[in-house]
Design a protein around this motif. Structure first.
Motif, PDB file in Angstrom:
ATOM      1  N   PRO A   1       5.355   6.400 -18.821  1.00  0.00           N
ATOM      2  CA  PRO A   1       6.548   6.716 -19.615  1.00  0.00           C
ATOM      3  C   PRO A   1       7.793   6.819 -18.744  1.00  0.00           C
ATOM      4  O   PRO A   1       7.706   6.973 -17.526  1.00  0.00           O
ATOM      5  CB  PRO A   1       6.192   8.063 -20.260  1.00  0.00           C
ATOM      6  N   ASN A   2       8.945   6.727 -19.386  1.00  0.00           N
ATOM      7  CA  ASN A   2      10.196   6.892 -18.654  1.00  0.00           C
ATOM      8  C   ASN A   2      10.210   8.251 -17.960  1.00  0.00           C
ATOM      9  O   ASN A   2       9.810   9.266 -18.536  1.00  0.00           O
ATOM     10  CB  ASN A   2      11.389   6.786 -19.610  1.00  0.00           C
ATOM     11  N   GLY A   3      10.648   8.257 -16.702  1.00  0.00           N
ATOM     12  CA  GLY A   3      10.690   9.502 -15.946  1.00  0.00           C
ATOM     13  C   GLY A   3       9.399   9.856 -15.249  1.00  0.00           C
ATOM     14  O   GLY A   3       9.290  10.921 -14.635  1.00  0.00           O
ATOM     15  N   ALA A   4       8.407   8.956 -15.296  1.00  0.00           N
ATOM     16  CA  ALA A   4       7.102   9.264 -14.695  1.00  0.00           C
ATOM     17  C   ALA A   4       7.101   9.139 -13.177  1.00  0.00           C
ATOM     18  O   ALA A   4       6.197   9.655 -12.523  1.00  0.00           O
ATOM     19  CB  ALA A   4       6.034   8.336 -15.281  1.00  0.00           C
ATOM     20  N   GLY A   5       8.095   8.426 -12.618  1.00  0.00           N
ATOM     21  CA  GLY A   5       8.148   8.251 -11.161  1.00  0.00           C
ATOM     22  C   GLY A   5       8.023   6.814 -10.697  1.00  0.00           C
ATOM     23  O   GLY A   5       7.979   6.551  -9.490  1.00  0.00           O
ATOM     24  N   LYS A   6       7.999   5.854 -11.622  1.00  0.00           N
ATOM     25  CA  LYS A   6       7.788   4.451 -11.260  1.00  0.00           C
ATOM     26  C   LYS A   6       8.896   3.930 -10.350  1.00  0.00           C
ATOM     27  O   LYS A   6       8.633   3.344  -9.297  1.00  0.00           O
ATOM     28  CB  LYS A   6       7.705   3.591 -12.527  1.00  0.00           C
ATOM     29  N   SER A   7      10.134   4.112 -10.767  1.00  0.00           N
ATOM     30  CA  SER A   7      11.247   3.570  -9.982  1.00  0.00           C
ATOM     31  C   SER A   7      11.344   4.233  -8.612  1.00  0.00           C
ATOM     32  O   SER A   7      11.647   3.570  -7.610  1.00  0.00           O
ATOM     33  CB  SER A   7      12.567   3.737 -10.745  1.00  0.00           C
ATOM     34  N   THR A   8      11.066   5.523  -8.559  1.00  0.00           N
ATOM     35  CA  THR A   8      11.081   6.210  -7.261  1.00  0.00           C
ATOM     36  C   THR A   8      10.020   5.624  -6.333  1.00  0.00           C
ATOM     37  O   THR A   8      10.263   5.416  -5.141  1.00  0.00           O
ATOM     38  CB  THR A   8      10.846   7.714  -7.445  1.00  0.00           C
ATOM     39  N   ALA A   9       8.846   5.328  -6.884  1.00  0.00           N
ATOM     40  CA  ALA A   9       7.784   4.729  -6.062  1.00  0.00           C
ATOM     41  C   ALA A   9       8.203   3.357  -5.540  1.00  0.00           C
ATOM     42  O   ALA A   9       7.982   3.036  -4.366  1.00  0.00           O
ATOM     43  CB  ALA A   9       6.497   4.630  -6.871  1.00  0.00           C
ATOM     44  N   LEU A  10       8.828   2.546  -6.392  1.00  0.00           N
ATOM     45  CA  LEU A  10       9.262   1.228  -5.954  1.00  0.00           C
ATOM     46  C   LEU A  10      10.351   1.334  -4.888  1.00  0.00           C
ATOM     47  O   LEU A  10      10.362   0.576  -3.913  1.00  0.00           O
ATOM     48  CB  LEU A  10       9.768   0.402  -7.141  1.00  0.00           C
TER      49      LEU A  10
ATOM     50  N   GLU B   1       0.828  -1.202   0.000  1.00  0.00           N
ATOM     51  CA  GLU B   1       0.000   0.000   0.000  1.00  0.00           C
ATOM     52  C   GLU B   1       0.868   1.261   0.000  1.00  0.00           C
ATOM     53  O   GLU B   1       1.763   1.401   0.841  1.00  0.00           O
ATOM     54  CB  GLU B   1      -0.909   0.039   1.215  1.00  0.00           C
ATOM     55  N   ILE B   2       0.590   2.127  -0.937  1.00  0.00           N
ATOM     56  CA  ILE B   2       1.146   3.481  -0.931  1.00  0.00           C
ATOM     57  C   ILE B   2      -0.025   4.422  -0.692  1.00  0.00           C
ATOM     58  O   ILE B   2      -1.036   4.344  -1.397  1.00  0.00           O
ATOM     59  CB  ILE B   2       1.817   3.826  -2.275  1.00  0.00           C
ATOM     60  N   LYS B   3       0.102   5.280   0.307  1.00  0.00           N
ATOM     61  CA  LYS B   3      -0.986   6.197   0.630  1.00  0.00           C
ATOM     62  C   LYS B   3      -0.491   7.638   0.611  1.00  0.00           C
ATOM     63  O   LYS B   3       0.347   8.035   1.427  1.00  0.00           O
ATOM     64  CB  LYS B   3      -1.565   5.879   2.013  1.00  0.00           C
ATOM     65  N   ASN B   4      -0.996   8.394  -0.357  1.00  0.00           N
ATOM     66  CA  ASN B   4      -0.751   9.842  -0.437  1.00  0.00           C
ATOM     67  C   ASN B   4       0.739  10.195  -0.341  1.00  0.00           C
ATOM     68  O   ASN B   4       1.139  11.103   0.381  1.00  0.00           O
ATOM     69  CB  ASN B   4      -1.525  10.576   0.666  1.00  0.00           C
ATOM     70  N   VAL B   5       1.542   9.473  -1.092  1.00  0.00           N
ATOM     71  CA  VAL B   5       2.989   9.697  -1.046  1.00  0.00           C
ATOM     72  C   VAL B   5       3.402  10.828  -1.976  1.00  0.00           C
ATOM     73  O   VAL B   5       3.053  10.851  -3.159  1.00  0.00           O
ATOM     74  CB  VAL B   5       3.758   8.409  -1.396  1.00  0.00           C
ATOM     75  N   THR B   6       4.144  11.751  -1.412  1.00  0.00           N
ATOM     76  CA  THR B   6       4.805  12.805  -2.177  1.00  0.00           C
ATOM     77  C   THR B   6       6.307  12.654  -1.951  1.00  0.00           C
ATOM     78  O   THR B   6       6.755  12.389  -0.842  1.00  0.00           O
ATOM     79  CB  THR B   6       4.355  14.199  -1.718  1.00  0.00           C
ATOM     80  N   LYS B   7       7.077  12.780  -3.033  1.00  0.00           N
ATOM     81  CA  LYS B   7       8.526  12.754  -2.934  1.00  0.00           C
ATOM     82  C   LYS B   7       9.086  13.918  -3.732  1.00  0.00           C
ATOM     83  O   LYS B   7       8.839  14.036  -4.938  1.00  0.00           O
ATOM     84  CB  LYS B   7       9.093  11.446  -3.472  1.00  0.00           C
ATOM     85  N   SER B   8       9.799  14.780  -3.062  1.00  0.00           N
ATOM     86  CA  SER B   8      10.378  15.962  -3.697  1.00  0.00           C
ATOM     87  C   SER B   8      11.886  15.983  -3.482  1.00  0.00           C
ATOM     88  O   SER B   8      12.385  15.589  -2.420  1.00  0.00           O
ATOM     89  CB  SER B   8       9.767  17.245  -3.134  1.00  0.00           C
ATOM     90  N   TYR B   9      12.596  16.417  -4.497  1.00  0.00           N
ATOM     91  CA  TYR B   9      14.030  16.661  -4.402  1.00  0.00           C
ATOM     92  C   TYR B   9      14.245  18.158  -4.632  1.00  0.00           C
ATOM     93  O   TYR B   9      14.029  18.661  -5.739  1.00  0.00           O
ATOM     94  CB  TYR B   9      14.790  15.868  -5.457  1.00  0.00           C
ATOM     95  N   ARG B  10      14.595  18.863  -3.555  1.00  0.00           N
ATOM     96  CA  ARG B  10      14.703  20.323  -3.612  1.00  0.00           C
ATOM     97  C   ARG B  10      13.382  20.884  -4.126  1.00  0.00           C
ATOM     98  O   ARG B  10      12.357  20.735  -3.500  1.00  0.00           O
ATOM     99  CB  ARG B  10      15.907  20.734  -4.454  1.00  0.00           C
ATOM    100  N   ARG B  11      13.388  21.499  -5.297  1.00  0.00           N
ATOM    101  CA  ARG B  11      12.139  22.108  -5.787  1.00  0.00           C
ATOM    102  C   ARG B  11      11.404  21.235  -6.796  1.00  0.00           C
ATOM    103  O   ARG B  11      10.376  21.638  -7.328  1.00  0.00           O
ATOM    104  CB  ARG B  11      12.444  23.467  -6.423  1.00  0.00           C
TER     105      ARG B  11
ATOM    106  N   THR C   1       9.202  17.991  -7.724  1.00  0.00           N
ATOM    107  CA  THR C   1       8.319  16.965  -7.176  1.00  0.00           C
ATOM    108  C   THR C   1       8.296  15.783  -8.131  1.00  0.00           C
ATOM    109  O   THR C   1       7.877  15.904  -9.279  1.00  0.00           O
ATOM    110  CB  THR C   1       6.899  17.507  -6.977  1.00  0.00           C
ATOM    111  N   VAL C   2       8.739  14.617  -7.638  1.00  0.00           N
ATOM    112  CA  VAL C   2       8.802  13.408  -8.460  1.00  0.00           C
ATOM    113  C   VAL C   2       7.527  12.585  -8.314  1.00  0.00           C
ATOM    114  O   VAL C   2       7.040  12.007  -9.289  1.00  0.00           O
ATOM    115  CB  VAL C   2      10.036  12.569  -8.061  1.00  0.00           C
ATOM    116  N   LEU C   3       6.996  12.535  -7.101  1.00  0.00           N
ATOM    117  CA  LEU C   3       5.720  11.867  -6.832  1.00  0.00           C
ATOM    118  C   LEU C   3       4.802  12.866  -6.142  1.00  0.00           C
ATOM    119  O   LEU C   3       5.222  13.542  -5.199  1.00  0.00           O
ATOM    120  CB  LEU C   3       5.920  10.647  -5.933  1.00  0.00           C
TER     121      LEU C   3
END
Length: 232
Positions: free
Chosen positions: A35-44, A3-13, A15-17
């Motif tokens: 697509p590539n760069g959409a955030g899939k790997s970061t989510a995993l 389960e991923i719930k309301n996850v945000t991931k930001s690097y400096r300015r 936002t990746v997720l």
């Protein structure tokens, strides 16, 4: 369950997720596509505790990955087969992993047969094709007979016969109650592999459902190609 719930991931300015939520259930193959760069790997990586979310939660079996008892035996993951140490033989990598995770080494031969790599197990990994590296990475993920299997772009380097083989293998895992989550940038391949599909674009979930559900609302290919523009 994952389960991923309301996850945000930001690097400096950047936002990746952006407030993503996703559920992968036992007995299903969940395809995470975009697509590539959409955030899939970061989510995993967030699910596996390799990247800390800026906000929100990511859990496996109700807990963060690091809080699981014997996590390497409960979660089998393959993120980047290109990162496997080329100087090792395939069988040596599996022996090392089994020893580190407390997994019975008797499973190594069984898993090598299952991923159809037994004849090449004593070759050095740097002599492997990408498809063979994918199979070795999958062997690592399956070695502990884990309840949860997470695979990042597992079809890269596989020929059509290899993709059919992978589909059969993943559905066997699901039929035995495993939770299987895989990512891909190729919608056509995920449609062959998955029971449930989650589409991500620019860090945002834009579609989530079974193939039947999504086809009922909209043509899934149209949704995906509208996002990518160049994936046809």
């Amino acid at each position: 369950m994952i389960e991923i719930k309301n996850v945000t991931k930001s690097y400096r300015r950047r936002t990746v997720l952006d407030q993503i939520s996703l559920t992968a259930r036992p007995g299903e193959v969940t395809g995470f596509v975009g697509p590539n760069g959409a955030g899939k790997s970061t989510a995993l990586r967030t699910i596996l505790g390799l990247s800390r979310p800026s906000s929100g939660t990511a859990t496996i079996l109700g807990k963060p990955y690091a809080a699981l008892d014997h996590p390497a035996r409960r979660v089998g993951a393959m993120l980047d087969p290109e990162a496997l140490p080329g100087y090792l033989r395939g069988i040596d990598l599996l022996r090392w992993y089994a020893a580190a995770a407390g997994i019975d080494s008797a499973r190594i031969g069984q898993i090598l047969e299952r991923v159809e790599l037994a004849d090449n197990a004593r070759k050095r990994i740097n002599s492997y094709s990408l498809g063979m590296r994918q199979r070795l990475g999958l062997a690592v993920a399956l070695l502990g007979d884990a309840e949860i299997v997470i695979l990042d772009e597992p079809t890269n380097g596989l020929d059509p016969a290899g993709i059919r083989w992978l589909r059969e293998l993943l559905h066997q895992l699901a039929e035995h109650g495993r939770t299987v989550l895989l990512s891909s940038h190729l919608l056509s391949e995920v449609q062959q592999l998955a029971d449930h599909i989650v589409v991500i674009s620019r860090g945002t979930i834009v579609a989530d459902g079974t193939l039947t559900d999504l086809a009922g609302e909209d043509d899934l290919e149209s949704v995906f190609f509208d996002l990518t523009g160049d994936e046809r």
